[in-house]
Design an enzyme around this catalytic site. Structure first.
Site, PDB file in Angstrom:
ATOM      1  N   CYS A 196      50.275 -10.614  20.958  1.00 32.69           N
ATOM      2  CA  CYS A 196      49.968 -11.748  19.810  1.00 32.69           C
ATOM      3  C   CYS A 196      49.442 -13.265  20.350  1.00 32.69           C
ATOM      4  CB  CYS A 196      51.208 -12.162  19.259  1.00 32.69           C
ATOM      5  SG  CYS A 196      51.590 -10.770  18.044  1.00 32.69           S
TER       6      CYS A 196
HETATM    7  N1  LIG Z   1      53.633  -7.238  17.986  1.00 34.26           N
HETATM    8  C1  LIG Z   1      54.331  -8.276  17.784  1.00 34.26           C
HETATM    9  O1  LIG Z   1      55.279  -8.738  18.469  1.00 34.26           O
HETATM   10  C2  LIG Z   1      53.680  -9.247  16.447  1.00 34.26           C
HETATM   11  C3  LIG Z   1      54.605 -10.106  16.012  1.00 34.26           C
HETATM   12  C4  LIG Z   1      54.232 -10.607  14.823  1.00 34.26           C
HETATM   13  C5  LIG Z   1      52.892 -10.183  14.194  1.00 34.26           C
HETATM   14  N2  LIG Z   1      52.313  -9.366  14.604  1.00 34.26           N
HETATM   15  C6  LIG Z   1      51.003  -8.903  14.035  1.00 34.26           C
HETATM   16  O2  LIG Z   1      51.355  -7.769  13.110  1.00 34.26           O
HETATM   17  C7  LIG Z   1      50.322  -6.824  13.180  1.00 34.26           C
HETATM   18  C8  LIG Z   1      50.380  -5.472  13.660  1.00 34.26           C
HETATM   19  O3  LIG Z   1      51.098  -5.800  15.113  1.00 34.26           O
HETATM   20  P1  LIG Z   1      51.686  -4.469  16.010  1.00 34.26           P
HETATM   21  O4  LIG Z   1      51.939  -5.106  17.151  1.00 34.26           O
HETATM   22  O5  LIG Z   1      52.826  -3.862  15.052  1.00 34.26           O
HETATM   23  O6  LIG Z   1      50.320  -3.362  15.938  1.00 34.26           O
HETATM   24  P2  LIG Z   1      50.463  -1.838  16.762  1.00 34.26           P
HETATM   25  O7  LIG Z   1      49.237  -1.741  17.277  1.00 34.26           O
HETATM   26  O8  LIG Z   1      51.700  -1.890  17.465  1.00 34.26           O
HETATM   27  O9  LIG Z   1      50.603  -1.215  15.329  1.00 34.26           O
HETATM   28  C9  LIG Z   1      49.555  -0.913  14.393  1.00 34.26           C
HETATM   29  C10 LIG Z   1      49.699   0.366  13.686  1.00 34.26           C
HETATM   30  O10 LIG Z   1      48.843   0.423  12.795  1.00 34.26           O
HETATM   31  C11 LIG Z   1      48.256   1.885  12.699  1.00 34.26           C
HETATM   32  N3  LIG Z   1      46.944   1.979  12.002  1.00 34.26           N
HETATM   33  C12 LIG Z   1      45.825   1.377  12.099  1.00 34.26           C
HETATM   34  N4  LIG Z   1      44.985   1.838  11.431  1.00 34.26           N
HETATM   35  C13 LIG Z   1      45.593   2.230  10.235  1.00 34.26           C
HETATM   36  C14 LIG Z   1      45.401   2.763   9.002  1.00 34.26           C
HETATM   37  N5  LIG Z   1      43.867   2.560   8.247  1.00 34.26           N
HETATM   38  N6  LIG Z   1      46.295   3.177   8.202  1.00 34.26           N
HETATM   39  C15 LIG Z   1      47.484   3.410   8.586  1.00 34.26           C
HETATM   40  N7  LIG Z   1      47.999   2.998   9.778  1.00 34.26           N
HETATM   41  C16 LIG Z   1      47.089   2.390  10.545  1.00 34.26           C
HETATM   42  C17 LIG Z   1      47.977   2.175  14.196  1.00 34.26           C
HETATM   43  O11 LIG Z   1      48.107   3.604  14.299  1.00 34.26           O
HETATM   44  C18 LIG Z   1      49.281   1.458  14.905  1.00 34.26           C
HETATM   45  O12 LIG Z   1      50.460   2.539  14.740  1.00 34.26           O
HETATM   46  C19 LIG Z   1      49.299  -7.584  13.876  1.00 34.26           C
HETATM   47  O13 LIG Z   1      48.262  -8.408  12.945  1.00 34.26           O
HETATM   48  C20 LIG Z   1      50.042  -8.449  14.840  1.00 34.26           C
HETATM   49  O14 LIG Z   1      49.152  -9.529  15.149  1.00 34.26           O
HETATM   50  C21 LIG Z   1      52.696  -8.793  15.892  1.00 34.26           C
END
Ligand SMILES: NC(=O)c1ccc[n+]([C@@H]2O[C@H](COP(=O)([O-])OP(=O)(O)OC[C@H]3O[C@@H](n4cnc5c(N)ncnc54)[C@H](O)[C@@H]3O)[C@@H](O)[C@H]2O)c1
Length: 421
Positions: free
Chosen positions: A264
């Site tokens: 992030c």
């Molecule tokens: N990881 C953190 O600590 C955190 C905290 C707060 C906010 N965020 C935000 O949340 C969002 C997600 O982060 P994350 O760390 O969970 O990401 P991640 O990469 O771990 O997970 C994203 C998931 O989305 C899936 N995906 C991609 N395209 C897709 C589609 N078209 N349909 C269905 N699934 C699809 C991927 O296969 C993956 O499993 C980001 O915007 C991030 O900035 C993350």
């Protein structure tokens, strides 16, 4: 309520599992078939404390599928939790947001009842209204605000303590396009005791960026103070304690070390800087925070060179590969620039991490992975890059240890030096 969650990464899966625990029925959607299979078996595809047990306990309330249609038809609210990583130029990559929005809209075209779409992914101010809304209308042939609700509900959880953060947040931010979306989310979150902040869509988006940029800056600030303290022989952690007791400042995020990483802070800070430039504004403080963070891990190598001036041919141990403890996430881990620099210097690198070695090995197969943390200590010197609890029990006697994370137990080493203390 019946909910669907698109994207089963750290945010989506935790969101789904926690809502299931709170009594809702949840359908998770992902394009990754392996993740779907594991979730349906009650196994978490990622390492996050307590997630496996939630998935098993609430197996009947959580289903996972690759099929948007089943998920959307059987739910009333959909959370978009897909990744929003950065492009090479630092700009936010909206590919997954656009793709998932189109797929959601295509199903909503044939759905007769009202459906609320909630953006939980981190997106720049203006994205929900300017990108998600038009795609929803275009691909569903319906009107947002009438047939489809739209809200922005940023997530603030921290990996490693994600479940606790989700269930006991400091605040919940609800940015909404229309009143019905706002009242629907108010109802969903009614049992949470924290403040609910109700805003416009873009204020909700900005709250997330401003929070992350502030926290990243706070860490870079204390690291800069730490670098000064080290020169003057002052213990930075005493300074942090003294500063942190001021309620205007607070003690959290004042642990000086080798800087911030993860999925992030780096990408959100980059995206904010590029976006600020696009709208012809400076982001001078945030840029400086990033500069401090780029240099900070390499200070560990500078210190190492004081102890071992000629690194070529030496064996250097690395304790910790994940970007922080209690996660297997290696995105922008501070161990990465350190290992790259060591390899450039002709060093043999031995590394250990309790959870992140499988992921790290895919990117860096050329280093040696140890089966136990203690094996890493059989090196010419050891660098501590992640503060895993497991590392507190090692026997550091007789070793050279350069510490990037303030592991007090390592001070028993023959030669011990901290990055900024
Ligand atoms: N990881 C953190 O600590 C955190 C905290 C707060 C906010 N965020 C935000 O949340 C969002 C997600 O982060 P994350 O760390 O969970 O990401 P991640 O990469 O771990 O997970 C994203 C998931 O989305 C899936 N995906 C991609 N395209 C897709 C589609 N078209 N349909 C269905 N699934 C699809 C991927 O296969 C993956 O499993 C980001 O915007 C991030 O900035 C993350």
């Amino acid at each position: 309520m019946n909910l669907s969650v698109i994207g089963t990464g750290y945010v989506g899966l935790v969101t789904g599992a926690c809502f299931a625990k709170l009594g809702h029925h949840v359908i998770c959607v992902d394009i990754d078939k392996e993740k779907i299979r594991k979730i349906n078996d009650g196994v978490s595809p990622i390492f996050e404390e307590g997630l496996d047990s939630l998935l098993l306990t609430y197996k009947d309330e959580i289903n996972a599928t690759t099929d948007y249609s089943t998920a959307l038809q059987k739910s009333d609210i959909t959370f978009l939790c897909v990744g929003t990583s950065s492009l090479k130029n630092g700009k936010i990559d909206l590919t997954f947001i656009k793709e998932s929005t189109k797929q959601v809209a295509a199903v909503l075209k044939n759905k007769n009842s009202y459906h609320l779409v909630v953006v939980k992914s981190t997106v720049l101010p203006g994205t929900t209204q300017g990108v998600v809304l038009p795609l929803l209308e275009q691909y569903s042939d319906k009107k947002v605000g009438i047939d489809i609700g739209l809200a922005m509900n940023p997530e603030f959880l921290k990996e490693g303590v994600a479940i606790q953060d989700f269930l006991e947040p400091d605040r919940i931010v609800i940015g909404s396009y229309d009143d019905r979306s706002k009242t629907t989310l108010r109802e969903l979150y009614k049992d949470f005791s924290c403040p609910l902040v109700e805003t416009s869509l873009s204020a909700a988006e900005m709250i997330k960026y401003a929070s992350n940029a502030f926290l990243a800056t706070k860490i870079s600030f204390i690291n800069e103070i730490g670098n000064l303290c080290k020169k003057l022989g002052i213990d930075t952690y005493d300074v942090a304690t003294g500063m942190g007791l001021d309620t205007r400042i607070g003690r959290s995020f004042l642990d000086s070390g080798i800087g911030w990483g993860g999925s992030c802070f780096p990408k959100d800070v980059d995206a904010l800087i590029v976006w600020a430039k696009e709208i012809k504004e400076g982001a001078r403080i945030i840029k400086s925070a990033r500069d401090v963070n780029t240099d900070q891990p390499l200070r560990l190598i500078e210190i190492l060179k004081k102890h071992i001036p000629k690194l070529k041919g030496k064996t250097i141990g690395i304790l910790g590969l994940s970007f922080k403890p209690n996660t297997d996430d290696i995105r922008e881990s501070r161990a990465t620039p350190i290992i790259k620099e060591l390899l450039k210097n002709g060093v043999h690198v031995k590394a250990y991490d309790p959870q992140a070695m499988v992921k790290f090995k895919q990117l860096y197969p050329q280093i040696e992975y140890c089966s136990k943390a203690s094996e890493v200590l059989n090196s010419d010197a050891t660098l501590i890059t992640t503060k895993w609890k497991e590392f507190t029990t090692l026997d550091y006697h007789g070793k050279i240890v350069i510490d990037g994370r303030r592991l007090n137990e390592a001070k028993t080493a023959k030669k011990y030096e901290g990055v900024c203390w």
